[in-house]
Design a protein around this motif. Sequence first.
Motif, PDB file in Angstrom:
ATOM      1  N   GLU A 339      39.557 -24.948  47.203  1.00  0.00           N
ATOM      2  CA  GLU A 339      39.964 -23.471  46.754  1.00  0.00           C
ATOM      3  C   GLU A 339      41.720 -23.378  46.694  1.00  0.00           C
ATOM      4  O   GLU A 339      42.197 -22.757  45.831  1.00  0.00           O
ATOM      5  CB  GLU A 339      39.329 -22.302  47.312  1.00  0.00           C
ATOM      6  N   ARG A 342      42.947 -25.300  44.034  1.00  0.00           N
ATOM      7  CA  ARG A 342      42.354 -24.890  42.797  1.00  0.00           C
ATOM      8  C   ARG A 342      43.317 -23.830  42.075  1.00  0.00           C
ATOM      9  O   ARG A 342      43.782 -23.694  41.029  1.00  0.00           O
ATOM     10  CB  ARG A 342      41.202 -24.585  42.837  1.00  0.00           C
ATOM     11  N   ASN A 343      43.664 -23.047  43.135  1.00  0.00           N
ATOM     12  CA  ASN A 343      44.550 -21.858  42.862  1.00  0.00           C
ATOM     13  C   ASN A 343      46.004 -22.348  42.391  1.00  0.00           C
ATOM     14  O   ASN A 343      46.393 -21.701  41.485  1.00  0.00           O
ATOM     15  CB  ASN A 343      44.800 -20.668  43.924  1.00  0.00           C
ATOM     16  N   THR A 347      47.524 -21.483  38.668  1.00  0.00           N
ATOM     17  CA  THR A 347      48.585 -20.916  38.589  1.00  0.00           C
ATOM     18  C   THR A 347      49.470 -21.332  37.320  1.00  0.00           C
ATOM     19  O   THR A 347      49.909 -20.567  36.315  1.00  0.00           O
ATOM     20  CB  THR A 347      49.364 -20.905  39.856  1.00  0.00           C
TER      21      THR A 347
END
Length: 700
Positions: A339, A342-343, A347
């Motif tokens: 996670e 992934r962020n 972005t």
Amino acid sequence: MLPRGRPRALGAAALLLLLLLGFFLLGGHLASFPCALPPRVPPDGRPRGAAVRDPHPQEDHGGHNRSDCVLPRPLPPKCELLHVAIVCAGHKTSRDVITLVKSLLFYRKNPLHLHLVTDAVARNILETLFHTWMVPAVRVSFYDADELKPQVSWIPNKHYSGLYGLMKLVLPGALPPDLARVIVLDTDVTFAADIAELWALFAHFSDEQVIGLVENQSDWYLGNLWRNHKPWPALGRGFNTGVILLWLDRLRQAGWEQMWKLTATQELLTLPATSLADQDIFNAVIKGHPALVRPLPCVWNVQLSDHTLAERCYLEAADIKAVHWNSPKKLRVKNKHVEFFRNLYLTFLEHDGNLLRRELFGCPSPRPPEAERLQQALAQLDEEDACFEFRQQQLTVHRVHITFLPHEPPPPRPHDVTLVAQLSMDRLQMLEALCRHWPGPMSLALYLTDAEAQQFLRFVEASEVLSARQDVAYHVVYREGPLYPINQIRNVALAQALTPYVFLSDIDFLPAYSLYDYLRASIEQLELGSGRKAALVVPAFETLHYQFSFPSSKADLLALLDAGSVHTFRHHEWPRGHTPTDYARWREAQAPYRVQWAVDYEPYVVVPRDCPRYDPRFVGFGWNKVAHIMELDAQEYEFLVLPEAFTIHLPHTPSLDISRFRSSSTYRGCLQALKDEFLQDLSRHYGAAALKYLTALRQP
């Protein structure tokens, strides 16, 4: 009292602190790798901070890397040009390249020269994108992957990247001979730091070292993943080639081409194929010539895959420099910190690329002539002008990503027609119905933000109707500015049509089910290919009913027309737009008939692909199609109404621009100013032939 010698010691300590502080403040010019600190993982499990590995790891007797304390390293000069090479093929990989480049541009402080090895599809996409992106201090060069294929096509390869996965091997010969150093990246890398820090590591190569690589973080080359697993030879865990520093001139002097070809030939005597493409061959060469490799800090290639050991790297690292999504499954990797990564990826995936059009202060870089002219024109605008936003929108160059999704061009046919239209996010729901009504090729331009483009992608992938159509080309025009640049968007869709003829429509119209076949037959019967300049008019109708049974024939349409369920388009609000089509005559017509241009006429027409483009000065609402029809008439196109053709407008909420037109006298005044300027330009271009337009418009 302090001892007499203490003040002097304190002064020396203060001076040392000042020097260290100054050294720290120069962080923009230093790549630092501090001494090791105890690793820590916060309760939420997301990796933050602590020790950094030795950027030059050396193996101890147990086969593990040890970390030593090293001094900060100087970054390259602020304006030094950094070179980056990427191999890219196809529609999806082109999208990946854009995300990678966004992450590079976000952190970079140096000019960049991108060297892109592409197939024809990717080159077409990326040439248009970078031309319209207009990022200062970025040069882009393209190299034809098809020309390089014979150099690697003899190598059997089981990797999903195919031949393109082997092309990094031939970069020293493919790139310009005067290019000394280059960073080579996979398309699925996301940067979290300034690439200049990576470039700075070239300064620490020994005279023999020519390839900089990060240790492989999976167990692949250990050969114990399954029974009879036999990987290519490698040093220890081997090295990952998602991020490579290549010292090109040294590689050429060392006879790189002969070296890798000889190694591959020898290994293929006992191994059936490469499993990891170029990575297998790089590792086999390094196994035989270990002095060639410069191990890089693991933070420059944190490898995420189903069997990654990358956590051992980033849990000990003060920061992460580059994440490598080295799996076709991308965000579905089995990693407890996925996670977090992934962020980071999202972005840049959804980051507004317009914000990356920033100058590198202190690094003069000449603008392309087009960008220079644009800058001068923008500087001449008066911000106090009531129509300033109209003027500014006309001059805005929008980023354009053509064929955003996989597209198969239609086979060449002499009378084929492409439906051309434009839309924004609020009209997306109309696509499925349009695909059911029009079985032929389409070229659709979408006006979206970067984030909306990803929503659109997911929308198409989730739709059985849309995902099944490979003959629909979607082109994203990225949103910028306060007004809807409708004619600029139309021109993008029109320019990408590949058939000899185009049906210029709008997204909120559904054509008759038989229209595609009927248009092709009409073009052939009217012998338009023989040089006859004609615009075939498709009569437009509308319904106000959201629940509507679409007519299957002209007879059914006439019945609905008589029953009041369907009306001629805009017959109450804007009758001048379509009255010249002569609907009374159309009801009885058995053959195409000619009509004359009239003031404000704006029919939907079928014309040759090389017809005049829409006038880009018309933004927002009003006169955008009217001006185009006027120019068709000025170029002596005859308007022929087709007796069996029709298209029906569906109801929807009004757009923001039409609401502004209706409510703002200033808006309407600016539109009138655009009309006047258009007519003046029309007179200058067509001379006396344009006088009829001026005369007609002056009549009450």
